[in-house]
Design a protein around this motif. Structure first.
Motif, mmCIF file in Angstrom:
data_model
loop_
_atom_site.group_PDB
_atom_site.id
_atom_site.type_symbol
_atom_site.label_atom_id
_atom_site.label_comp_id
_atom_site.label_asym_id
_atom_site.label_seq_id
_atom_site.Cartn_x
_atom_site.Cartn_y
_atom_site.Cartn_z
ATOM 1 N N ARG A 80 0.833 -1.196 0.000
ATOM 2 C CA ARG A 80 0.000 0.000 0.000
ATOM 3 C C ARG A 80 0.870 1.249 0.000
ATOM 4 O O ARG A 80 2.014 1.209 0.439
ATOM 5 N N PRO A 81 0.294 2.382 -0.446
ATOM 6 C CA PRO A 81 1.047 3.638 -0.423
ATOM 7 C C PRO A 81 1.592 3.949 0.969
ATOM 8 O O PRO A 81 0.920 3.722 1.976
ATOM 9 N N GLU A 82 2.830 4.421 0.970
ATOM 10 C CA GLU A 82 3.567 4.838 2.153
ATOM 11 C C GLU A 82 3.978 3.680 3.072
ATOM 12 O O GLU A 82 4.559 3.897 4.118
ATOM 13 N N GLN A 83 3.667 2.459 2.693
ATOM 14 C CA GLN A 83 4.135 1.301 3.439
ATOM 15 C C GLN A 83 5.621 1.120 3.160
ATOM 16 O O GLN A 83 6.096 1.429 2.065
ATOM 17 N N ARG A 84 6.359 0.636 4.137
ATOM 18 C CA ARG A 84 7.780 0.357 3.935
ATOM 19 C C ARG A 84 7.948 -1.112 3.571
ATOM 20 O O ARG A 84 7.400 -1.988 4.237
ATOM 21 N N ILE A 85 8.714 -1.337 2.521
ATOM 22 C CA ILE A 85 8.979 -2.704 2.066
ATOM 23 C C ILE A 85 10.483 -2.901 2.023
ATOM 24 O O ILE A 85 11.198 -2.159 1.350
ATOM 25 N N GLY A 86 10.944 -3.895 2.737
ATOM 26 C CA GLY A 86 12.365 -4.205 2.740
ATOM 27 C C GLY A 86 12.765 -4.923 1.470
ATOM 28 O O GLY A 86 12.013 -5.731 0.938
ATOM 29 N N ILE A 87 13.958 -4.627 1.004
ATOM 30 C CA ILE A 87 14.491 -5.318 -0.167
ATOM 31 C C ILE A 87 15.911 -5.747 0.181
ATOM 32 O O ILE A 87 16.765 -4.931 0.494
ATOM 33 N N LYS A 104 6.683 2.086 -7.659
ATOM 34 C CA LYS A 104 5.484 2.070 -8.487
ATOM 35 C C LYS A 104 4.269 1.613 -7.694
ATOM 36 O O LYS A 104 3.143 2.034 -7.975
ATOM 37 N N ALA A 105 4.469 0.767 -6.692
ATOM 38 C CA ALA A 105 3.372 0.315 -5.830
ATOM 39 C C ALA A 105 2.973 1.401 -4.832
ATOM 40 O O ALA A 105 2.014 1.235 -4.088
ATOM 41 N N GLY A 106 3.721 2.497 -4.811
ATOM 42 C CA GLY A 106 3.415 3.596 -3.909
ATOM 43 C C GLY A 106 4.086 3.480 -2.559
ATOM 44 O O GLY A 106 3.907 4.333 -1.693
ATOM 45 N N ALA A 107 4.851 2.430 -2.380
ATOM 46 C CA ALA A 107 5.496 2.180 -1.094
ATOM 47 C C ALA A 107 6.894 2.796 -1.066
ATOM 48 O O ALA A 107 7.356 3.373 -2.040
#
Length: 118
Positions: A80-87, A104-107
């Motif tokens: 979701r937008p503004e969610q943090r996703i680790g890579i 692009k996912a907004g995260a």
């Protein structure tokens, strides 16, 4: 005169090398995100090289397509937008696609170094 005090370039050469060749100011739209600017470039020059790693090159079209597929998957999985996703991936073309997909996912992407302790 000491050798260290002598200039190897005359003033015109120095100005050209130090200032003219290093003029890198770009007029970048301030109302666009990184991934929007990337997509615009992908539309302008789809077959130009966008990224190179270890001798392998992806065009803007290839990198954009891979990032779009991954972005759709991330959204399907709940990004979701503004969610943090680790890579956590070593430097690679896939890393570039992953970062772009997260944006692009907004995260927001959070880089995790694979060398860090568990």
């Amino acid at each position: 005169a000491r050798l260290s005090e002598l200039s190897l370039l005359d003033e015109a050469e120095k100005r050209r090398i130090v200032y003219e060749w290093n003029e890198t100011v770009l007029d970048v739209p301030q109302d666009k995100t990184v991934h929007e600017l990337f997509e615009a470039q992908a539309l302008r020059a789809p077959d130009r090289g966008a990224a190179v790693y270890n001798g392998v090159q992806w065009t803007y079209k290839e990198l954009n397509a891979r990032a779009n597929r991954l972005a759709r998957l991330l959204i399907e999985k709940g990004a979701r937008p503004e969610q943090r996703i680790g890579i956590m991936v070593k430097p690679s073309l896939e890393m570039a696609a992953g970062v772009l997909a997260i944006l692009k996912a907004g995260a927001a992407y959070v880089p995790i170094d694979p060398g860090y302790p568990a």
